[in-house]
Design a protein around this motif. Structure first.
Motif, PDB file in Angstrom:
ATOM      1  N   SER A  31       0.837  -1.197   0.000  1.00  0.00           N
ATOM      2  CA  SER A  31       0.000   0.000   0.000  1.00  0.00           C
ATOM      3  C   SER A  31       0.874   1.249   0.000  1.00  0.00           C
ATOM      4  CB  SER A  31      -0.916   0.003   1.229  1.00  0.00           C
ATOM      5  OG  SER A  31      -0.157   0.054   2.416  1.00  0.00           O
ATOM      6  N   SER A  32       0.256   2.359  -0.339  1.00  0.00           N
ATOM      7  CA  SER A  32       0.933   3.644  -0.297  1.00  0.00           C
ATOM      8  C   SER A  32      -0.042   4.681   0.234  1.00  0.00           C
ATOM      9  CB  SER A  32       1.453   4.038  -1.680  1.00  0.00           C
ATOM     10  OG  SER A  32       0.389   4.133  -2.595  1.00  0.00           O
ATOM     11  N   GLU A  33       0.473   5.863   0.532  1.00  0.00           N
ATOM     12  CA  GLU A  33      -0.345   6.933   1.091  1.00  0.00           C
ATOM     13  C   GLU A  33      -0.473   8.080   0.107  1.00  0.00           C
ATOM     14  OE1 GLU A  33       1.473   8.311   4.647  1.00  0.00           O
ATOM     15  OE2 GLU A  33       1.384   6.368   5.629  1.00  0.00           O
ATOM     16  N   ARG A  34      -1.606   8.751   0.205  1.00  0.00           N
ATOM     17  CA  ARG A  34      -1.810   9.989  -0.527  1.00  0.00           C
ATOM     18  C   ARG A  34      -2.580  10.902   0.411  1.00  0.00           C
ATOM     19  NH1 ARG A  34      -5.678   9.615  -5.495  1.00  0.00           N
ATOM     20  NH2 ARG A  34      -7.149   9.446  -3.797  1.00  0.00           N
ATOM     21  N   GLY A  35      -2.074  12.123   0.589  1.00  0.00           N
ATOM     22  CA  GLY A  35      -2.788  13.025   1.475  1.00  0.00           C
ATOM     23  C   GLY A  35      -2.130  14.376   1.606  1.00  0.00           C
ATOM     24  N   GLU A  36      -2.739  15.199   2.420  1.00  0.00           N
ATOM     25  CA  GLU A  36      -2.294  16.556   2.667  1.00  0.00           C
ATOM     26  C   GLU A  36      -0.991  16.575   3.459  1.00  0.00           C
ATOM     27  OE1 GLU A  36      -3.884  19.413   1.844  1.00  0.00           O
ATOM     28  OE2 GLU A  36      -5.684  18.510   0.994  1.00  0.00           O
TER      29      GLU A  36
END
Length: 79
Positions: A31-36
């Motif tokens: 998994s990976s992250e995407r965000g502010e």
């Protein structure tokens, strides 16, 4: 061939995101992250700011969602 990433979970901050990612990784789902960036500088979530989208390969989406639903139902615990 490159696969698309799909959002399977929206975490409330970095700590929550790391717990969910560790759960998925333990099941063999990368998994990976995407965000502010706000979550790194302020460590909070307010009205959607600071949330983190947990992204997985489209081929792993159904399995990831199933595992997360099982965790939500109490089969697994995220502590």
């Amino acid at each position: 061939m490159q696969h698309e990433l799909r959002c399977v979970f929206v975490a409330n901050g970095e700590l929550h995101a790391q717990q969910v990612r560790a759960f998925l990784e333990a099941a063999g789902i990368h998994s990976s992250e995407r965000g502010e960036a706000l979550r790194h500088t302020h460590g909070l979530t307010l009205n959607g700011l600071g949330t983190v989208d947990i992204m997985v390969d489209e081929n792993d989406e159904a399995r990831a969602r199933s595992l997360l639903a099982s965790a939500d139902a109490g089969v697994f615990r995220l502590n």
